[in-house]
Motif scaffolding. Structure first.
Motif, mmCIF file in Angstrom:
data_model
loop_
_atom_site.group_PDB
_atom_site.id
_atom_site.type_symbol
_atom_site.label_atom_id
_atom_site.label_comp_id
_atom_site.label_asym_id
_atom_site.label_seq_id
_atom_site.Cartn_x
_atom_site.Cartn_y
_atom_site.Cartn_z
ATOM 1 N N MET A 1 47.031 40.253 42.835
ATOM 2 C CA MET A 1 46.789 38.935 42.523
ATOM 3 C C MET A 1 46.176 38.459 41.211
ATOM 4 O O MET A 1 45.354 37.504 41.117
ATOM 5 N N LYS B 1 51.480 33.811 32.984
ATOM 6 C CA LYS B 1 50.552 32.732 32.934
ATOM 7 C C LYS B 1 49.306 32.994 32.068
ATOM 8 O O LYS B 1 48.648 32.045 31.695
ATOM 9 N N LEU C 1 32.613 33.599 39.705
ATOM 10 C CA LEU C 1 32.182 33.723 40.840
ATOM 11 C C LEU C 1 33.108 34.326 41.746
ATOM 12 O O LEU C 1 34.471 34.191 41.647
ATOM 13 N N GLU C 2 32.752 35.529 42.489
ATOM 14 C CA GLU C 2 33.390 36.132 43.458
ATOM 15 C C GLU C 2 32.679 36.515 44.883
ATOM 16 O O GLU C 2 31.776 36.688 44.870
ATOM 17 N N SER D 1 31.658 29.551 46.404
ATOM 18 C CA SER D 1 31.678 28.388 45.119
ATOM 19 C C SER D 1 30.685 27.251 45.946
ATOM 20 O O SER D 1 30.000 26.690 45.329
ATOM 21 N N ASP E 1 45.001 27.772 38.731
ATOM 22 C CA ASP E 1 46.278 28.616 38.695
ATOM 23 C C ASP E 1 46.847 28.267 40.286
ATOM 24 O O ASP E 1 46.207 27.816 41.123
ATOM 25 N N LEU F 1 54.950 32.965 39.584
ATOM 26 C CA LEU F 1 53.767 33.987 40.015
ATOM 27 C C LEU F 1 53.727 35.196 39.521
ATOM 28 O O LEU F 1 55.095 35.819 39.216
HETATM 29 O O1 766 Z 1 44.431 33.706 47.418
HETATM 30 C C1 766 Z 1 44.397 33.877 45.740
HETATM 31 N N1 766 Z 1 43.232 33.954 45.253
HETATM 32 C C2 766 Z 1 42.325 33.663 45.731
HETATM 33 C C3 766 Z 1 41.326 34.741 46.449
HETATM 34 C C4 766 Z 1 40.123 34.264 47.033
HETATM 35 C C5 766 Z 1 38.812 34.862 47.153
HETATM 36 C C6 766 Z 1 37.819 34.275 46.631
HETATM 37 C C7 766 Z 1 37.023 32.938 47.376
HETATM 38 C C8 766 Z 1 36.015 32.560 46.608
HETATM 39 C C9 766 Z 1 35.049 31.401 47.068
HETATM 40 N N2 766 Z 1 33.915 31.214 46.372
HETATM 41 C C10 766 Z 1 33.633 31.886 45.078
HETATM 42 C C11 766 Z 1 34.540 32.838 44.482
HETATM 43 C C12 766 Z 1 35.685 32.965 45.419
HETATM 44 S S1 766 Z 1 36.855 34.447 44.997
HETATM 45 C C13 766 Z 1 46.002 34.003 45.316
HETATM 46 C C14 766 Z 1 46.887 34.615 45.958
HETATM 47 C C15 766 Z 1 48.276 34.859 45.301
HETATM 48 C C16 766 Z 1 49.215 35.113 46.523
HETATM 49 C C17 766 Z 1 49.326 36.142 47.255
HETATM 50 C C18 766 Z 1 50.156 36.357 47.975
HETATM 51 C C19 766 Z 1 51.823 35.926 47.937
HETATM 52 F F1 766 Z 1 52.483 36.265 48.397
HETATM 53 C C20 766 Z 1 51.571 34.947 46.723
HETATM 54 C C21 766 Z 1 50.501 34.570 46.054
HETATM 55 C C22 766 Z 1 48.131 34.709 44.046
HETATM 56 C C23 766 Z 1 47.286 34.404 43.566
HETATM 57 O O2 766 Z 1 47.107 34.257 41.884
HETATM 58 C C24 766 Z 1 45.973 33.919 43.861
HETATM 59 O O3 766 Z 1 44.930 33.730 43.103
#
Ligand code: 766
Ligand code: MG
Length: 214
Positions: free
Chosen positions: A40, A46, A89-90, A119, A169, A198
């Motif tokens: 991801m 993009k 942030l991760e 976050s 995004d 995507l």
């Molecule tokens: O979930 C996505 N990104 C977030 C991960 C959350 C982790 C964090 C939470 C958090 C809280 N606070 C601070 C830092 C952080 S990091 C995501 C998912 C898809 C996707 C997946 C399956 C699919 F079939 C189609 C698209 C595509 C994308 O481009 C994405 O970005």
């Protein structure tokens, strides 16, 4: 023990990218995700839109919500002017550990501050902990249901100034309906949608760029 996908991505960077060369790191990750395993990252299509926004804003201070493996962090940091900084942030410690190594391999450690945590916890602490005033650019790529509450939180914490840019995004896939509804109808923002796909697929997705009007 079984490796994780981010660890296999890191191995691909070590094996195929040149140390200190951010563009080769980005290329190695995109090749890994196209030829081996989907992941991801914002991706190359993009990613080009991200690049154009970063070069247009030429930010001194960037906030990234959602590091994952550091792909977009490297893309952004490699375009920052000297002395500019990005705080990223991760939430997931395993992903953060991989991101630190990918960022180091790209040679961008000086420009990037990676924080592990959520976050909601960290946004209210950025000013006191890191002496941040406001952000010129915020890249939202974390939990899709946190885009709206965290945008309101950034406003409340005085982290946005007149002209600050938010770039989000996945506003179509997985989708951020509440965020889009708010940001497109708020008199405090001017928004623009960049249609794309995507990462590494033909599924529609896009980026929403919004200017905070103060
Ligand atoms: O979930 C996505 N990104 C977030 C991960 C959350 C982790 C964090 C939470 C958090 C809280 N606070 C601070 C830092 C952080 S990091 C995501 C998912 C898809 C996707 C997946 C399956 C699919 F079939 C189609 C698209 C595509 C994308 O481009 C994405 O970005
Ligand atoms: Mg994303």
């Amino acid at each position: 023990t079984q490796s994780t996908r981010p660890q296999r991505m890191l191995a691909a960077v070590h094996n195929n990218a040149t140390r200190g060369d951010p563009r080769s790191v980005v290329k190695a990750i995109d090749q890994f995700c196209r030829q081996k395993e989907w992941a991801m990252n914002i991706g190359d299509e993009k990613g080009c839109i991200l690049d154009s926004v970063v070069s247009e804003v030429n930010p001194a201070m960037v906030l990234e919500l959602g590091t994952y493996c550091g792909y977009s962090t490297v893309r952004i940091a490699s375009q920052l002017p000297p002395h500019a900084k990005i705080i990223t942030l991760e939430f997931n410690p395993q992903n953060a550990a991989v991101a630190r190594q990918i960022i180091a391999w790209a040679g961008l450690g000086e420009k990037i501050k990676l924080i592990e945590g959520s976050s909601g916890d960290w946004i209210p602490k950025l000013k006191e902990q890191f002496g941040v005033d406001t952000f010129d650019l915020v890249f939202l790529d974390h939990w899709k249901d946190r885009y709206l509450p965290d945008t309101k939180l950034m406003e409340e914490c005085g982290l946005l100034r007149k002209g600050s840019i938010l770039l989000a995004d996945n506003v179509i896939c997985p989708g951020t309906p509440e965020y889009l509804e708010y940001i497109r109808n708020s008199p405090r923002y001017k928004s623009q949608y960049f249609k794309s796909h995507l990462e590494y697929t033909r599924v529609e997705d896009g980026l929403e760029k919004s200017i905070f009007l103060g």
